[in-house]
Design an enzyme around this catalytic site. Structure first.
Site, PDB file in Angstrom:
ATOM      1  N   CYS A 116      53.649  38.994  41.736  1.00 48.03           N
ATOM      2  CA  CYS A 116      54.189  40.359  41.893  1.00 48.03           C
ATOM      3  C   CYS A 116      54.267  40.804  43.350  1.00 48.03           C
ATOM      4  O   CYS A 116      54.887  41.817  43.656  1.00 48.03           O
ATOM      5  CB  CYS A 116      53.372  41.343  41.081  1.00 48.03           C
ATOM      6  SG  CYS A 116      53.462  40.996  39.321  1.00 48.03           S
ATOM      7  N   HIS A 258      54.409  48.473  43.810  1.00 52.44           N
ATOM      8  CA  HIS A 258      54.689  47.573  42.681  1.00 52.44           C
ATOM      9  C   HIS A 258      54.376  48.312  41.374  1.00 52.44           C
ATOM     10  O   HIS A 258      53.302  48.895  41.212  1.00 52.44           O
ATOM     11  CB  HIS A 258      53.827  46.326  42.813  1.00 52.44           C
ATOM     12  CG  HIS A 258      53.807  45.497  41.570  1.00 52.44           C
ATOM     13  ND1 HIS A 258      54.956  45.087  40.940  1.00 52.44           N
ATOM     14  CD2 HIS A 258      52.771  45.022  40.814  1.00 52.44           C
ATOM     15  CE1 HIS A 258      54.639  44.384  39.859  1.00 52.44           C
ATOM     16  NE2 HIS A 258      53.324  44.343  39.765  1.00 52.44           N
ATOM     17  N   ASN A 288      56.731  46.270  33.992  1.00 49.83           N
ATOM     18  CA  ASN A 288      56.397  45.482  35.177  1.00 49.83           C
ATOM     19  C   ASN A 288      57.403  44.333  35.273  1.00 49.83           C
ATOM     20  O   ASN A 288      57.391  43.429  34.441  1.00 49.83           O
ATOM     21  CB  ASN A 288      54.964  44.954  35.026  1.00 49.83           C
ATOM     22  CG  ASN A 288      54.490  44.145  36.222  1.00 49.83           C
ATOM     23  OD1 ASN A 288      55.308  43.711  37.037  1.00 49.83           O
ATOM     24  ND2 ASN A 288      53.200  43.927  36.311  1.00 49.83           N
TER      25      ASN A 288
HETATM   26  O1  UT7 Z   1      51.567  42.798  38.054  1.00 55.45           O
HETATM   27  C1  UT7 Z   1      50.372  42.229  38.506  1.00 55.45           C
HETATM   28  C2  UT7 Z   1      49.343  43.227  38.492  1.00 55.45           C
HETATM   29  N1  UT7 Z   1      49.023  43.597  37.128  1.00 55.45           N
HETATM   30  C3  UT7 Z   1      48.386  44.684  36.931  1.00 55.45           C
HETATM   31  O2  UT7 Z   1      48.153  45.375  37.882  1.00 55.45           O
HETATM   32  C4  UT7 Z   1      47.865  45.017  35.553  1.00 55.45           C
HETATM   33  C5  UT7 Z   1      46.517  45.667  35.706  1.00 55.45           C
HETATM   34  N2  UT7 Z   1      45.850  46.008  34.469  1.00 55.45           N
HETATM   35  C6  UT7 Z   1      46.269  46.992  33.654  1.00 55.45           C
HETATM   36  O3  UT7 Z   1      47.274  47.609  33.846  1.00 55.45           O
HETATM   37  C7  UT7 Z   1      45.354  47.356  32.510  1.00 55.45           C
HETATM   38  O4  UT7 Z   1      44.090  46.762  32.685  1.00 55.45           O
HETATM   39  C8  UT7 Z   1      45.930  46.944  31.139  1.00 55.45           C
HETATM   40  C9  UT7 Z   1      47.116  47.819  30.796  1.00 55.45           C
HETATM   41  C10 UT7 Z   1      46.330  45.490  31.138  1.00 55.45           C
HETATM   42  C11 UT7 Z   1      44.868  47.178  30.063  1.00 55.45           C
HETATM   43  O5  UT7 Z   1      44.430  48.507  30.105  1.00 55.45           O
HETATM   44  P1  UT7 Z   1      42.869  48.848  30.045  1.00 55.45           P
HETATM   45  O6  UT7 Z   1      42.746  50.303  30.029  1.00 55.45           O
HETATM   46  O7  UT7 Z   1      42.236  48.117  31.192  1.00 55.45           O
HETATM   47  O8  UT7 Z   1      42.469  48.277  28.662  1.00 55.45           O
HETATM   48  P2  UT7 Z   1      41.413  47.123  28.336  1.00 55.45           P
HETATM   49  O9  UT7 Z   1      41.877  45.815  28.884  1.00 55.45           O
HETATM   50  O10 UT7 Z   1      40.050  47.611  28.720  1.00 55.45           O
HETATM   51  O11 UT7 Z   1      41.510  47.106  26.790  1.00 55.45           O
HETATM   52  C12 UT7 Z   1      41.029  48.187  26.006  1.00 55.45           C
HETATM   53  C13 UT7 Z   1      41.340  47.854  24.566  1.00 55.45           C
HETATM   54  C14 UT7 Z   1      40.948  46.440  24.157  1.00 55.45           C
HETATM   55  O12 UT7 Z   1      40.438  46.477  22.856  1.00 55.45           O
HETATM   56  P3  UT7 Z   1      38.858  46.390  22.594  1.00 55.45           P
HETATM   57  O13 UT7 Z   1      38.437  45.057  23.188  1.00 55.45           O
HETATM   58  O14 UT7 Z   1      38.264  47.561  23.326  1.00 55.45           O
HETATM   59  O15 UT7 Z   1      38.748  46.462  21.113  1.00 55.45           O
HETATM   60  C15 UT7 Z   1      42.264  45.708  24.140  1.00 55.45           C
HETATM   61  O16 UT7 Z   1      42.287  44.647  23.212  1.00 55.45           O
HETATM   62  O17 UT7 Z   1      42.750  47.969  24.357  1.00 55.45           O
HETATM   63  C16 UT7 Z   1      43.210  46.791  23.691  1.00 55.45           C
HETATM   64  N3  UT7 Z   1      44.597  46.542  24.050  1.00 55.45           N
HETATM   65  C17 UT7 Z   1      45.624  47.064  23.370  1.00 55.45           C
HETATM   66  N4  UT7 Z   1      45.662  47.871  22.292  1.00 55.45           N
HETATM   67  C18 UT7 Z   1      46.851  48.227  21.833  1.00 55.45           C
HETATM   68  C19 UT7 Z   1      45.063  45.799  25.076  1.00 55.45           C
HETATM   69  N5  UT7 Z   1      46.405  45.833  25.052  1.00 55.45           N
HETATM   70  C20 UT7 Z   1      46.783  46.597  24.011  1.00 55.45           C
HETATM   71  C21 UT7 Z   1      48.011  47.004  23.470  1.00 55.45           C
HETATM   72  N6  UT7 Z   1      48.013  47.818  22.389  1.00 55.45           N
HETATM   73  N7  UT7 Z   1      49.190  46.641  24.002  1.00 55.45           N
END
Ligand code: UT7
Length: 337
Positions: A116, A258, A288
């Protein structure tokens, strides 16, 4: 006598292209355990564009590049640099194919793979071509089709990414001109290489002899760790270029970061002490788009009137590698296509 100073890269053309098919959060949640509410509240994304089967990264890149050349009022560039981590094929590079499609002749053309952050690395490479006298104009393209490498069953990545391409034309100029680009800062930290990766298909984990299968060909990301890193690194790099340009953070008219997650964008603005209103948001409509994200966001900002000639722009990115960077830019009087 030749000038003692290398030429300054000046942005003189900008274009973007998104494949026509739109996939909304509702459509995505029909085949995946997710919801519009989760995606919107956790990422800010409402929809993304996805390339039709048979469309490759170079097809999107050619469309964006044509528009950038048109915006620059030309049909030629002396070199082409493509930022991508979803090339048409693992070998050879995709850039020469794009140059040929554009009718650029036998110009130098290469791919840059910084995920990215790729577009910023490609801008720096383009600036290097200008400084070395290898080219008087450079077409810098960021294009990716992440839909091709996402695990259909992985909601944590499929909700985030979209396909697209953006391009700019750089020409050799001077630091006091509208469109003058710089300084740039770039960095990497390979100790975090496992946080964003496609595990198989490279020399570390190639095709298994006799099976023609890869153990894991899909894009994987540890979102939470990436989030924290992205905020800190993009804020620090943005501050650095704003200060080196003599603007200071308070002098930034628009931060075009980004587009990974709106929570990341606002956290970067908050960390810098920049009003959130000065942080451009485009991801709600495209998700993204990896290496295409920065030029597409610039094109969106310019087309929507958020950028006016003379504005002091800082653009920054963070991605796999890990890699990150930022660049300062005086906005030129160009119309994006
Ligand atoms: O482009 C390169 C750079 N990339 C980035 O900068 C991405 C950076 N990261 C993010 O944007 C965020 O960390 C994410 C959007 C990927 C995830 O958000 P988060 O608030 O950090 O959520 P999390 O990973 O802590 O997940 C919380 C919960 C999990 O469930 P459990 O384990 O708490 O039961 C995930 O499985 O949300 C769940 N989850 C979803 N639920 C519904 C993850 N993705 C989804 C989804 N729909 N699409």
């Amino acid at each position: 006598m030749a000038s003692a100073h290398p030429p300054t890269p000046v942005l003189c053309g900008l274009g973007g292209w998104l494949p026509p098919r739109i996939v909304t959060n509702e459509e995505l949640s029909r085949g995946l355990d997710t919801s519009d509410t989760w995606i919107r509240t956790r990422t800010g994304i409402g929809r993304r564009h996805v390339a039709e089967p048979g469309t490759a990264t170079s097809d999107l890149a050619v469309e964006a590049a044509r528009r950038a050349l048109k915006s620059a009022g030309t049909d030629h560039a002396d070199a082409l640099i493509l930022a991508t981590t979803t090339p048409d094929r693992p070998c050879p590079a995709t850039a020469p194919l794009i140059a040929a499609e554009l009718g650029l002749g036998t110009v130098p053309a290469l791919d840059v793979g910084a995920v990215c952050t790729g577009f910023l690395y490609a801008l720096a490479t383009g600036a290097g071509f200008l400084a070395a006298g290898l080219a008087g104009t450079v077409l810098v393209v960021g294009a990716d089709t992440y839909s091709r490498i996402l695990d259909p069953a992985d909601r944590s990545t499929r909700a985030l990414f979209g396909d697209g391409a953006g391009a700019v034309v750089l020409r050799a100029g001077t630091a006091d001109e509208p469109g003058a680009l710089g300084p740039l800062v770039l960095a990497s930290d390979g100790t975090g290489a496992d946080l964003i990766r496609v595990p198989s298909g490279g020399s570390r984990d190639p095709v298994r002899p006799g099976t023609a299968h890869l153990s894991d060909p899909y894009f994987r990301m540890e979102g939470k760790k990436v989030f924290r890193n992205a905020v800190e690194r993009m804020a620090a790099a943005s501050r650095q270029v704003a200060e080196r340009r003599g603007w200071g953070v308070e002098g930034i008219d628009l931060l075009v970061a980004h587009q990974a997650n709106v929570r990341i964008l606002y956290a970067v603005a908050d960390l810098l002490g920049l009003p959130r209103s000065r942080c451009h948001v485009h991801l709600d409509r495209v998700g993204n788009t990896a290496a295409a994200s920065v030029p597409l966001a610039l094109a969106d900002a310019a087309a929507g009137g958020a950028l006016r000639p003379g504005d002091r722009v800082v653009t920054c990115a963070f991605g796999g590698g890990l890699t990150w960077g930022a660049a300062a830019l005086n906005w030129p009087g160009i119309s994006p296509h």
